[in-house]
Design a protein around this motif. Sequence first.
Motif, short mmCIF file in Angstrom:
data_model
loop_
_atom_site.label_atom_id
_atom_site.label_comp_id
_atom_site.label_asym_id
_atom_site.label_seq_id
_atom_site.Cartn_x
_atom_site.Cartn_y
_atom_site.Cartn_z
N LYS A 42 0.75 -0.74 0.19
CA LYS A 42 0.02 -0.02 0.33
C LYS A 42 1.06 0.60 -0.21
CE LYS A 42 -3.49 -2.53 0.32
NZ LYS A 42 -4.90 -2.41 -1.15
N LYS A 43 -0.06 2.58 -0.83
CA LYS A 43 1.02 3.90 -0.31
C LYS A 43 0.43 4.18 0.79
CE LYS A 43 -0.05 4.35 -5.61
NZ LYS A 43 -0.14 5.31 -6.47
N ARG A 44 1.70 4.79 1.38
CA ARG A 44 2.01 5.61 2.63
C ARG A 44 2.23 7.07 3.26
NH1 ARG A 44 4.42 2.91 7.67
NH2 ARG A 44 6.10 2.13 6.68
N ILE A 45 1.36 7.96 3.32
CA ILE A 45 1.43 8.97 3.47
C ILE A 45 1.77 8.99 5.41
CG2 ILE A 45 1.17 11.76 3.87
CD1 ILE A 45 -0.86 10.29 1.10
N ILE A 46 3.44 9.58 5.61
CA ILE A 46 3.44 9.83 7.27
C ILE A 46 2.92 11.33 7.57
CG2 ILE A 46 4.95 10.10 9.06
CD1 ILE A 46 5.88 7.45 7.56
N ILE A 47 1.85 11.55 8.78
CA ILE A 47 1.60 12.74 8.71
C ILE A 47 2.55 13.26 10.21
CG2 ILE A 47 0.21 14.25 9.68
CD1 ILE A 47 -1.55 13.57 7.06
N ILE A 73 5.94 12.64 3.06
CA ILE A 73 5.46 12.80 4.14
C ILE A 73 5.10 14.56 4.61
CG2 ILE A 73 7.31 13.61 6.88
CD1 ILE A 73 9.03 11.23 4.97
N LEU A 74 3.86 14.52 5.61
CA LEU A 74 3.70 16.28 5.56
C LEU A 74 3.37 16.45 7.03
CD1 LEU A 74 2.03 18.80 4.04
CD2 LEU A 74 0.13 17.59 4.85
N TYR A 75 4.49 17.93 7.49
CA TYR A 75 4.20 18.42 8.64
C TYR A 75 2.70 19.06 9.13
CZ TYR A 75 9.07 16.68 9.99
OH TYR A 75 10.16 16.37 11.11
N THR A 76 2.62 18.59 10.62
CA THR A 76 1.53 19.71 10.03
C THR A 76 0.98 20.26 11.44
OG1 THR A 76 0.34 17.73 11.14
CG2 THR A 76 0.29 18.13 8.45
N GLN A 77 0.10 21.28 11.83
CA GLN A 77 -0.41 21.04 13.32
C GLN A 77 -1.97 21.23 13.00
OE1 GLN A 77 0.96 25.50 14.32
NE2 GLN A 77 -0.45 25.45 15.71
N LYS A 85 -4.62 21.65 4.23
CA LYS A 85 -4.82 22.00 2.69
C LYS A 85 -3.54 21.23 1.68
CE LYS A 85 -7.44 25.87 2.49
NZ LYS A 85 -7.76 27.55 2.06
N PRO A 86 -2.46 20.87 2.06
CA PRO A 86 -1.20 19.97 0.74
C PRO A 86 -1.43 18.58 0.81
CG PRO A 86 -0.57 22.04 2.67
CD PRO A 86 -1.68 21.50 2.72
N LEU A 87 -2.52 18.62 1.91
CA LEU A 87 -2.40 16.44 2.06
C LEU A 87 -3.38 16.34 0.41
CD1 LEU A 87 -2.06 14.05 2.97
CD2 LEU A 87 -4.44 14.42 4.26
N ILE A 88 -3.83 17.03 0.46
CA ILE A 88 -5.33 16.78 -0.67
C ILE A 88 -4.21 16.70 -2.18
CG2 ILE A 88 -7.60 17.46 -2.14
CD1 ILE A 88 -7.81 16.48 1.26
N PRO A 89 -3.88 17.82 -2.69
CA PRO A 89 -3.07 17.57 -3.67
C PRO A 89 -1.85 16.09 -3.72
CG PRO A 89 -2.92 20.11 -3.07
CD PRO A 89 -3.52 19.27 -1.59
N ILE A 90 -1.32 16.04 -2.39
CA ILE A 90 -0.14 14.48 -2.63
C ILE A 90 -1.18 13.19 -3.11
CG2 ILE A 90 1.25 13.58 -0.77
CD1 ILE A 90 1.79 16.36 0.97
N ILE A 91 -2.54 13.56 -2.29
CA ILE A 91 -3.37 12.42 -2.15
C ILE A 91 -3.92 11.76 -3.80
CG2 ILE A 91 -5.33 10.71 -1.95
CD1 ILE A 91 -5.28 12.91 0.79
N LYS A 92 -4.20 12.94 -4.28
CA LYS A 92 -4.50 13.49 -5.87
C LYS A 92 -3.15 12.49 -6.98
CE LYS A 92 -7.60 16.78 -6.34
NZ LYS A 92 -8.41 18.39 -6.25
N GLN A 93 -1.88 13.26 -6.06
CA GLN A 93 -0.66 12.46 -7.29
C GLN A 93 -0.44 10.81 -6.90
OE1 GLN A 93 2.43 14.91 -5.50
NE2 GLN A 93 2.79 15.75 -7.89
N LEU A 94 -0.41 10.56 -5.70
CA LEU A 94 -0.84 9.41 -5.59
C LEU A 94 -1.25 8.42 -5.59
CD1 LEU A 94 1.10 10.08 -2.08
CD2 LEU A 94 2.06 8.90 -4.04
N SER A 95 -2.82 9.03 -6.53
CA SER A 95 -4.16 8.31 -6.88
C SER A 95 -3.45 7.16 -8.32
CB SER A 95 -5.44 9.50 -6.60
OG SER A 95 -6.89 8.08 -7.26
N SER A 96 -4.67 6.19 -7.98
CA SER A 96 -4.05 5.28 -8.75
C SER A 96 -5.15 5.12 -10.15
CB SER A 96 -3.04 4.06 -9.20
OG SER A 96 -3.52 3.62 -7.79
N GLN A 97 -6.47 5.37 -9.71
CA GLN A 97 -7.69 4.53 -10.43
C GLN A 97 -7.53 5.43 -11.50
OE1 GLN A 97 -8.12 2.78 -7.52
NE2 GLN A 97 -10.78 3.34 -7.45
#
Length: 204
Positions: A42-47, A73-77, A85-97
């Motif tokens: 599985k693809k993984r994003i670490i927050i 990897i994304l640093y968040t508060q 907000k930057p997470l959505i573009p990252i997911i779109k980039q990784l999406s392979s549907q």
Amino acid sequence: TSINKINDIIKDVHIVIEVRDARIPFSSAHWYIDELVKKRNKKRIIILNKVDQCNINEQKSIKLKLKQDCHAILYTQGNKWKSMKPLIPIIKQLSSQKFHTLPTICLVVGYPNTGKSTIINALRQVSKSIIDKSSYKSHLKNKKLAKKASIVKTGGKPGLTRHIQGFLVSETPPILIKDTPGIMMPAQYLQHEKQVPIAINIEI
């Protein structure tokens, strides 16, 4: 247990979003999640959440060390939803549907008190700024799932999020975020060097 639930649903998930505490980025990693992600490819994003409480000088080196274990990897508060907000573009980039009518399913996992529920709530705020509520509910085939599209309770008690929930954060392409209860493993399964920092941060 939440471990069994995650094991059951992860097979249908496209991306795993693992929430860790930025103050203890390695100790707040979960070995079982790591094992599942690799086993099921599985693809993984670490927050890395609670960035406002960690050493800013170490952020770059931590990112370099974690880079080999994930796709992003994304640093968040978490209590500032705009940091998500930057997470959505990252997911779109990784999406392979292959079909744009089928959602990319993302599973949010993490130890209690890493700020996972706060992250979920922040994503809901992002969702509200992108999608009209009635619009994204119509995309959810499971009516029970749609009814659960409400604010997640947060708190210091481990496992406060008791049900797996879901909501859309993007329509084009459709991206579905699923939440799970916070993972708490019995002490005997934790590596000794991880027990103290995890216990301390649960109390903070």
